[in-house]
Design an enzyme around this catalytic site. Structure first.
Site, PDB file in Angstrom:
ATOM      1  N   LYS A  66      -2.792  71.901  10.478  1.00  0.00           N
ATOM      2  CA  LYS A  66      -4.193  72.328  10.365  1.00  0.00           C
ATOM      3  C   LYS A  66      -4.849  72.016  11.700  1.00  0.00           C
ATOM      4  O   LYS A  66      -4.964  70.858  12.091  1.00  0.00           O
ATOM      5  CB  LYS A  66      -4.903  71.603   9.206  1.00  0.00           C
ATOM      6  CG  LYS A  66      -6.359  72.049   9.045  1.00  0.00           C
ATOM      7  CD  LYS A  66      -6.974  71.625   7.714  1.00  0.00           C
ATOM      8  CE  LYS A  66      -8.443  72.048   7.657  1.00  0.00           C
ATOM      9  NZ  LYS A  66      -9.068  71.879   6.335  1.00  0.00           N
ATOM     10  N   GLU A  97      -3.131  67.266  10.511  1.00  0.00           N
ATOM     11  CA  GLU A  97      -4.396  67.770  11.057  1.00  0.00           C
ATOM     12  C   GLU A  97      -4.889  66.913  12.231  1.00  0.00           C
ATOM     13  O   GLU A  97      -5.759  66.068  12.074  1.00  0.00           O
ATOM     14  CB  GLU A  97      -5.488  67.818   9.971  1.00  0.00           C
ATOM     15  CG  GLU A  97      -6.788  68.436  10.489  1.00  0.00           C
ATOM     16  CD  GLU A  97      -7.934  68.433   9.480  1.00  0.00           C
ATOM     17  OE1 GLU A  97      -8.946  69.107   9.761  1.00  0.00           O
ATOM     18  OE2 GLU A  97      -7.835  67.773   8.437  1.00  0.00           O
TER      19      GLU A  97
END
Length: 290
Positions: free
Chosen positions: A208, A173
């Site tokens: 993500k 992420e």
């Protein structure tokens, strides 16, 4: 349940239930629990665990639209209905993930790298033992600085390899701040760096990412053989905004925290709570499969 297949092909989204120490008081206040109702970390974490247990055991949470959930370490180690939390999720057909990062370094080169994680191997072994499928690690990009973005992506993949070696699937992420200037240009740099790093991987990772300024910018990441799934963070957008933007990105599914929880309150009856949660789940699900 074939967890990998569910994440690769599942129709639905991943719930983010992983606010950690720093953001917990804010999450509790949003839920209608005032600071005066708890004292010290233990009581604070007990209150947030009550909230998360209530979400996980709510009938609408296991209606098939939530395919995965990201847990905070203390939530993973806790219990729901007398079972370890990951098992309680698996029993409901939901794939468990664990947040592994220890927060952010100070900004340098327009990015905030992840702090060191000296205990990571121990945590990964414990998570694996509890039936957890994957991990999540967050760092933040604040400006379109090629050097900073290259460094942040390299660190994400380095930790990702450590996670894969422990038998878990990493969700990388590198969040691009939605408040950052020049984000459209910076996201192109980010995508190029991710593609470069994917070429060095033998196993699949998950990504993500912030919902891109340019719709479908990440289509080639979604289609990449080394990417199991690409999920979106809400990044401070309201549920309506996040869902509207997400629906324009084919193949990208939600992994929202605020967007899922913003209307839940401690004082709601179980029926109200379940309906409110169910409405949020329906809205995020619709945007995820659009």
């Amino acid at each position: 349940m074939d967890m990998k297949k569910q994440i690769a092909e599942g129709q639905g989204f991943i719930a983010a239930l992983d606010q950690s120490g720093g953001s917990t008081p804010k999450a509790l206040r949003g839920y209608g629990v005032e600071d005066s109702e708890w004292s010290g970390d233990e009581e604070m974490f007990a209150k947030i665990h009550e909230m998360r247990s209530r979400i996980i055991t709510s009938p609408s949470f296991s209606n098939g639209k939530v395919i995965g959930a990201i847990l905070f370490e203390k939530t993973m180690d806790g219990q729901v209905e007398g079972k370890p939390t990951p098992q309680a999720l698996i029993d409901r057909g939901i794939v468990p993930f664990i947040k592994i990062d220890k927060g952010l370094e100070d900004e340098a080169n327009g990015v905030q790298m992840m702090k060191p994680m000296p205990e990571l191997d121990t945590l990964l072994a414990r998570a694996k033992g509890l039936g957890v499928f994957g991990t999540k690690e967050r760092s933040v990009i604040n400006e379109a600085n090629p050097e900073g973005i290259a460094a942040i992506v390299a660190q994400q993949f380095e930790i990702g390899r450590q996670v894969l070696a422990a038998g878990l699937v990493p969700m990388l992420e590198p969040e691009y701040s939605i408040k950052a200037e020049g984000r459209a240009e910076g996201e192109k740099i980010l995508k190029a760096e991710i593609l470069k790093n994917l070429e060095t991987m033998d196993e699949q990772v998950m990504l993500k990412l912030s919902i891109p300024v340019e719709a479908n910018l990440y289509a080639d990441l979604i289609a990449h053989p080394k990417v199991l799934a690409v999920v979106a963070l809400s990044g401070g957008y309201s549920t309506d905004e996040a869902c509207e933007k997400l629906a324009q990105n084919k193949g990208m599914i939600a992994s929202f925290s605020r967007g899922l929880l913003q209307d839940l309150r401690a004082g709601q009856s179980d029926e109200e709570f379940d309906k409110t949660l169910g409405d949020a789940i329906d809205q995020i699900y619709a945007a995820s499969i659009a």
